[in-house]
Design an enzyme around this catalytic site. Structure first.
Site, PDB file in Angstrom:
ATOM      1  N   HIS A 242      36.506  41.363  43.693  1.00 19.36           N
ATOM      2  CA  HIS A 242      36.757  40.048  43.107  1.00 19.36           C
ATOM      3  C   HIS A 242      35.612  39.090  43.391  1.00 19.36           C
ATOM      4  CE1 HIS A 242      38.786  37.202  40.690  1.00 19.36           C
ATOM      5  NE2 HIS A 242      38.393  36.288  41.567  1.00 19.36           N
ATOM      6  N   TYR A 246      32.329  36.242  41.284  1.00 19.72           N
ATOM      7  CA  TYR A 246      31.685  34.955  41.605  1.00 19.72           C
ATOM      8  C   TYR A 246      30.192  35.145  41.868  1.00 19.72           C
ATOM      9  CZ  TYR A 246      36.430  33.516  41.432  1.00 19.72           C
ATOM     10  OH  TYR A 246      37.709  33.306  40.970  1.00 19.72           O
ATOM     11  N   HIS A 398      40.415  38.164  29.052  1.00 19.68           N
ATOM     12  CA  HIS A 398      40.016  37.285  30.174  1.00 19.68           C
ATOM     13  C   HIS A 398      38.565  37.529  30.565  1.00 19.68           C
ATOM     14  CE1 HIS A 398      39.853  35.422  34.114  1.00 19.68           C
ATOM     15  NE2 HIS A 398      39.695  36.596  34.704  1.00 19.68           N
ATOM     16  N   PHE A 399      38.196  38.791  30.757  1.00 18.37           N
ATOM     17  CA  PHE A 399      36.844  38.934  31.306  1.00 18.37           C
ATOM     18  C   PHE A 399      35.738  38.874  30.257  1.00 18.37           C
ATOM     19  CE2 PHE A 399      38.260  43.507  31.785  1.00 18.37           C
ATOM     20  CZ  PHE A 399      37.355  44.114  30.948  1.00 18.37           C
ATOM     21  N   HIS A 400      36.112  38.914  28.981  1.00 18.07           N
ATOM     22  CA  HIS A 400      35.063  38.686  27.979  1.00 18.07           C
ATOM     23  C   HIS A 400      34.811  37.198  27.738  1.00 18.07           C
ATOM     24  CE1 HIS A 400      35.372  42.989  27.271  1.00 18.07           C
ATOM     25  NE2 HIS A 400      34.160  42.886  26.765  1.00 18.07           N
ATOM     26  N   ARG A 461      44.974  48.380  28.370  1.00 19.73           N
ATOM     27  CA  ARG A 461      43.518  48.365  28.454  1.00 19.73           C
ATOM     28  C   ARG A 461      43.050  49.764  28.839  1.00 19.73           C
ATOM     29  NH1 ARG A 461      41.634  45.724  34.238  1.00 19.73           N
ATOM     30  NH2 ARG A 461      39.636  46.412  33.424  1.00 19.73           N
ATOM     31  N   ARG A 462      41.754  49.982  28.924  1.00 13.32           N
ATOM     32  CA  ARG A 462      41.153  51.256  29.333  1.00 13.32           C
ATOM     33  C   ARG A 462      41.801  52.446  28.624  1.00 13.32           C
ATOM     34  NH1 ARG A 462      42.404  49.652  35.081  1.00 13.32           N
ATOM     35  NH2 ARG A 462      40.541  48.662  35.916  1.00 13.32           N
TER      36      ARG A 462
HETATM   37 FE1  HAS Z   1      39.170  36.961  36.806  1.00 15.58          FE
HETATM   38  C1  HAS Z   1      40.605  40.087  36.592  1.00 15.58           C
HETATM   39  C2  HAS Z   1      41.978  35.744  38.325  1.00 15.58           C
HETATM   40  C3  HAS Z   1      37.654  33.887  37.185  1.00 15.58           C
HETATM   41  C4  HAS Z   1      36.162  38.345  35.880  1.00 15.58           C
HETATM   42  N1  HAS Z   1      38.529  38.845  36.303  1.00 15.58           N
HETATM   43  C5  HAS Z   1      39.288  39.981  36.244  1.00 15.58           C
HETATM   44  C6  HAS Z   1      38.468  41.070  35.805  1.00 15.58           C
HETATM   45  C7  HAS Z   1      37.194  40.587  35.637  1.00 15.58           C
HETATM   46  C8  HAS Z   1      37.253  39.171  35.949  1.00 15.58           C
HETATM   47  C9  HAS Z   1      35.966  41.355  35.218  1.00 15.58           C
HETATM   48  O1  HAS Z   1      44.419  36.893  39.749  1.00 15.58           O
HETATM   49  C10 HAS Z   1      38.930  42.504  35.549  1.00 15.58           C
HETATM   50  C11 HAS Z   1      38.731  43.392  36.747  1.00 15.58           C
HETATM   51  C12 HAS Z   1      39.164  44.798  36.375  1.00 15.58           C
HETATM   52  O2  HAS Z   1      38.398  45.491  35.682  1.00 15.58           O
HETATM   53  O3  HAS Z   1      40.283  45.184  36.721  1.00 15.58           O
HETATM   54  N2  HAS Z   1      39.737  35.157  37.552  1.00 15.58           N
HETATM   55  C13 HAS Z   1      40.935  34.856  38.098  1.00 15.58           C
HETATM   56  C14 HAS Z   1      40.975  33.445  38.463  1.00 15.58           C
HETATM   57  C15 HAS Z   1      39.759  32.927  38.128  1.00 15.58           C
HETATM   58  C16 HAS Z   1      38.979  34.011  37.580  1.00 15.58           C
HETATM   59  C17 HAS Z   1      42.109  32.696  39.070  1.00 15.58           C
HETATM   60  N3  HAS Z   1      37.290  36.250  36.566  1.00 15.58           N
HETATM   61  C18 HAS Z   1      36.877  34.962  36.801  1.00 15.58           C
HETATM   62  C19 HAS Z   1      35.466  34.855  36.570  1.00 15.58           C
HETATM   63  C20 HAS Z   1      35.039  36.118  36.206  1.00 15.58           C
HETATM   64  C21 HAS Z   1      36.201  36.972  36.211  1.00 15.58           C
HETATM   65  C22 HAS Z   1      34.668  33.584  36.739  1.00 15.58           C
HETATM   66  C23 HAS Z   1      33.688  36.615  35.864  1.00 15.58           C
HETATM   67  C24 HAS Z   1      32.596  35.913  35.952  1.00 15.58           C
HETATM   68  N4  HAS Z   1      40.952  37.768  37.323  1.00 15.58           N
HETATM   69  C25 HAS Z   1      41.936  37.112  38.002  1.00 15.58           C
HETATM   70  C26 HAS Z   1      43.009  38.065  38.336  1.00 15.58           C
HETATM   71  C27 HAS Z   1      42.619  39.308  37.852  1.00 15.58           C
HETATM   72  C28 HAS Z   1      41.322  39.092  37.220  1.00 15.58           C
HETATM   73  C29 HAS Z   1      44.259  37.807  39.055  1.00 15.58           C
HETATM   74  C30 HAS Z   1      43.367  40.639  37.970  1.00 15.58           C
HETATM   75  C31 HAS Z   1      44.233  40.844  36.790  1.00 15.58           C
HETATM   76  C32 HAS Z   1      44.888  42.195  36.801  1.00 15.58           C
HETATM   77  O4  HAS Z   1      46.118  42.226  36.801  1.00 15.58           O
HETATM   78  O5  HAS Z   1      44.203  43.228  36.771  1.00 15.58           O
HETATM   79  C33 HAS Z   1      39.306  31.493  38.373  1.00 15.58           C
HETATM   80  O6  HAS Z   1      38.139  31.489  39.158  1.00 15.58           O
HETATM   81  C34 HAS Z   1      39.119  30.748  37.109  1.00 15.58           C
HETATM   82  C35 HAS Z   1      38.886  29.285  37.365  1.00 15.58           C
HETATM   83  C36 HAS Z   1      38.303  28.616  36.155  1.00 15.58           C
HETATM   84  C37 HAS Z   1      38.655  27.453  35.672  1.00 15.58           C
HETATM   85  C38 HAS Z   1      37.997  26.931  34.429  1.00 15.58           C
HETATM   86  C39 HAS Z   1      37.210  25.664  34.655  1.00 15.58           C
HETATM   87  C40 HAS Z   1      36.541  25.275  33.383  1.00 15.58           C
HETATM   88  C41 HAS Z   1      35.231  24.957  33.245  1.00 15.58           C
HETATM   89  C42 HAS Z   1      34.716  24.641  31.872  1.00 15.58           C
HETATM   90  C43 HAS Z   1      34.735  23.150  31.614  1.00 15.58           C
HETATM   91  C44 HAS Z   1      34.205  22.880  30.244  1.00 15.58           C
HETATM   92  C45 HAS Z   1      33.492  21.804  29.916  1.00 15.58           C
HETATM   93  C46 HAS Z   1      32.955  21.691  28.509  1.00 15.58           C
HETATM   94  C47 HAS Z   1      33.145  20.722  30.853  1.00 15.58           C
HETATM   95  C48 HAS Z   1      39.702  26.652  36.312  1.00 15.58           C
HETATM   96  C49 HAS Z   1      34.269  24.873  34.379  1.00 15.58           C
HETATM   97  C50 HAS Z   1      33.761  20.714  27.727  1.00 15.58           C
HETATM   98  C51 HAS Z   1      32.969  20.334  26.530  1.00 15.58           C
HETATM   99  C52 HAS Z   1      33.453  20.301  25.285  1.00 15.58           C
HETATM  100  C53 HAS Z   1      32.539  19.925  24.168  1.00 15.58           C
HETATM  101  C54 HAS Z   1      34.874  20.659  24.990  1.00 15.58           C
END
Ligand code: HAS
Length: 594
Positions: A242, A246, A398-400, A461-462
């Site tokens: 995990h 990051y 999610h991961f794409h 998936r997979r």
């Molecule tokens: Fe995840 C599974 C939970 C973030 C990648 N994640 C995965 C897998 C990958 C992955 C590759 O809790 C699959 C692994 C596998 O093959 O089995 N993930 C989270 C959570 C976050 C999160 C809570 N993941 C990421 C990031 C990844 C990534 C970053 C890659 C870089 N994920 C999970 C969980 C699984 C999981 C479970 C397991 C699921 C399962 O059952 O297998 C958090 O860090 C996300 C927090 C993000 C935010 C978004 C903030 C928004 C921002 C944008 C603001 C936009 C602006 C623009 C300012 C709270 C910063 C506005 C402007 C306009 C013009 C509108």
């Protein structure tokens, strides 16, 4: 200042602030190493992206052949995941880290260290690529046991990781300490802090991976062990796995905090908020791995709940980032004449070809995708909701939009930017460079929505569902209700590939353009609007101590449980792919109604 292959003495400059924005010239071996660290993974990425297209077309049942150009489904899926998520990201993180440290600290990198790192990374990648391309490693990018690959895959992956950590220990830490001695009262540049946090975390998570690779996977692959504990392997893998996400994300966050505000025409809204976000990632990124194992027997639910709680904590620095980046964008837009509650949105340089502003398109497209990635991540993290989405197409969506969204787009944008700087040319075919991130974003928004829906319908998936659930001739399994959204997903994937090809046009043009100036490294580093020094976010040491303590608390018992409660399985060692494959015809016949 000129950074050549030889060791150069650093120049004395006033403060961290006055350094930002100063170009350093890059020549000799260091320039070659940096350029090749960007280009080699890019060449592999072309294969990785095309295999992604194969995946989405195969899953939708549009391609039903057992292989494409001799590459079988799981072989293609392994290549797609390992190239895109491990090789491309790791090479980029090292290249970008090197460039950031050079530019911000103005201290040379050691040529011997950089060559050693390069050789290990390239050699390791070639070994693992051979194993995957010859069908000897079809274990996916999450290569935990009990699936087994040929030993060259594990040795190759190990060399890649060792090579990636060398610059941190032998170049970046010594350079930072030397800089600190020269500038005892200056704040560490923000980009340097982000980079050091990222590679400190990287070092900590390589250790558990090394344990399962060296003591479980390799002996098993070589036939030296006849029994293995897959639960222990999975717990060790996710200890690494995990925080790995990051490790991909933090280089993007460095760009969002230090460069995006300037491209938008303004300043970083808050420097202390950015530092706090990086340090919170250090603290919370690692002790959350059990959220990948909620459904796994043998680990008690109390510890899974603890990891679920910490997973919500690791979302906190991203919420801080959403706020700080949005405020910085607003500040920039208002400097450009933007007015009103939302009117300022129209004053951002979405389509600007002026100078480096084209890079803005990569960041804003990535941010929009990350809104989807963040929301779906929070759903995944919820212990109970995860049971609905685990192992379904939802996770692929999610991961794409995370690693395939913000991370890939910012890495592609920065690769193009650095290649132009390191070659001393202007970015070529700018309209193609500008169209690419928007096409990619649109493609993956469509892809995300489609895969989320099929995931909620239960599509796994997979799995090559094109030859099972989406094959109308399969009376037992056929799910016509998944068909429409699977085809929409394929459309989204295809659109993203068009975006990528548009990027390739610009990158290849830039790569072969005639140089017009000296090669250099320079970044558009923004000043901070709020920059009050806050002691809590200045010193790394207490954060590293707290991180180690939290890891010990969160992983001691789950590891003990994995060792004592994991079912020991007899294993035959590595076997060639042919002996493991179920022929497609047999699969169809097995699932036909009598
Ligand atoms: Fe995840 C599974 C939970 C973030 C990648 N994640 C995965 C897998 C990958 C992955 C590759 O809790 C699959 C692994 C596998 O093959 O089995 N993930 C989270 C959570 C976050 C999160 C809570 N993941 C990421 C990031 C990844 C990534 C970053 C890659 C870089 N994920 C999970 C969980 C699984 C999981 C479970 C397991 C699921 C399962 O059952 O297998 C958090 O860090 C996300 C927090 C993000 C935010 C978004 C903030 C928004 C921002 C944008 C603001 C936009 C602006 C623009 C300012 C709270 C910063 C506005 C402007 C306009 C013009 C509108």
């Amino acid at each position: 200042m000129q950074i050549t292959g030889d060791y150069l003495k650093s120049v004395a400059v006033g403060s961290a602030q006055s350094r930002s924005g100063d170009a350093v010239q890059a020549t000799g071996a260091i320039r070659f190493i940096l350029l090749s660290q960007l280009i080699i993974p890019f060449i592999l990425l072309i294969l990785g992206v095309l295999l992604g297209l194969y995946q989405v077309l195969a899953r939708a049942g549009i391609i039903r052949s057992a292989d494409i150009f001799g590459i079988k489904y799981y072989q293609g899926l392994t290549l797609h995941g390992v190239i895109n998520a491990i090789v491309f990201t790791t090479f980029f993180a090292v290249a970008f880290g090197n460039a950031i440290m050079l530019h911000q600290l103005k201290r040379p990198l050691k040529v011997g260290v950089q060559w050693a790192s390069w050789l290990l990374m390239v050699g390791g990648t070639l070994m693992a690529a051979w194993a995957m391309l010859t069908g000897r490693a079809t274990v996916l990018y999450t290569f935990y046991l009990p699936m087994v690959a040929h030993w060259t895959f594990y040795v190759g992956a190990t060399l890649l990781l060792i090579g990636s950590i060398l610059p941190y220990f032998l170049d970046w830490i010594p350079n930072t300490l030397a800089w600190r001695r020269e500038n005892p009262n200056a704040k560490l540049p923000l980009a340097v802090l982000g980079n050091l946090v990222n590679f400190t975390m990287w070092f900590l998570i390589i250790l558990p991976l090394a344990v399962t690779v060296l003591f479980q996977m390799l002996p098993m692959s070589l036939g030296l062990a006849s029994e293995v504990n897959p639960l222990l392997s999975r717990t060790l893998f996710w200890f690494f796995g995990h925080a790995l996400v990051y490790f991909w994300l933090l280089p993007s966050y460095i760009m969002l905090y230090t460069m995006l505000p300037k491209l938008a025409g303004g300043k970083l809204y808050s420097d202390p908020a950015a530092r706090l976000a990086f340090l919170l990632f250090l603290l919370f990124s690692i002790p959350v791995g059990l959220h990948h194992q909620y459904t796994e027997g043998g680990l008690s639910s109390g510890w899974k709940l603890w990891h679920a709680f910490l997973t919500f904590m690791v979302a906190l620095p991203s919420f801080i980032t959403a706020f700080t980046v949005a405020a910085s964008l607003e500040h920039g837009a208002r400097q450009n004449g933007g007015q009103g509650l939302f009117g300022w949105w129209s004053k951002l340089p979405y389509w600007s070809r002026e100078g480096d502003k084209w890079l803005f398109a990569y960041f804003i497209s990535g941010l929009i995708l990350f809104l989807f990635g963040g929301i779906t991540g929070i759903v995944n993290a919820s212990y109970s909701l995860n049971l609905v989405v685990h192992n379904t197409a939802w996770i692929v969506g999610h991961f794409h939009t995370t690693v395939g969204g913000l991370v890939t787009l910012s890495f592609l944008g920065m690769t193009l930017y650095l290649v132009a700087r390191l070659r001393g040319v202007d970015v070529k075919a700018k309209p193609f460079a500008l169209a690419a991130p928007y096409l990619w974003m649109l493609g993956f928004v469509i892809f995300e929505i489609a895969l989320s829906i099929t995931g909620l319908q239960g599509a796994p998936r997979r799995s090559n569902i094109g030859i099972s659930y989406l094959d109308p001739s399969n009376e037992l399994l056929y799910r016509p209700d998944w068909l429409f959204w699977s085809h929409v997903g394929a459309l989204g994937g295809a659109l993203a590939v068009v975006g990528f090809l548009s990027y390739v046009v610009s990158l290849v043009g830039t790569l072969f353009a005639k140089p017009v100036r000296a090669p250099e490294i320079d970044f558009p580093i923004a000043e901070a609007l709020h920059d009050t020094p806050i002691p809590l976010v200045v010193n790394l040491r207490p954060w590293v101590t707290a991180t180690l303590a939290l890891i010990a608390i969160s992983y001691t018992y789950p590891l003990y449980e994995s060792m004592t409660r994991g079912v020991i399985t007899k294993v035959p060692g590595y076997q060639s792919i042919e002996s493991n494959l179920v022929p497609q015809q047999t699969l169809r016949e097995q699932t036909k109604l009598p």
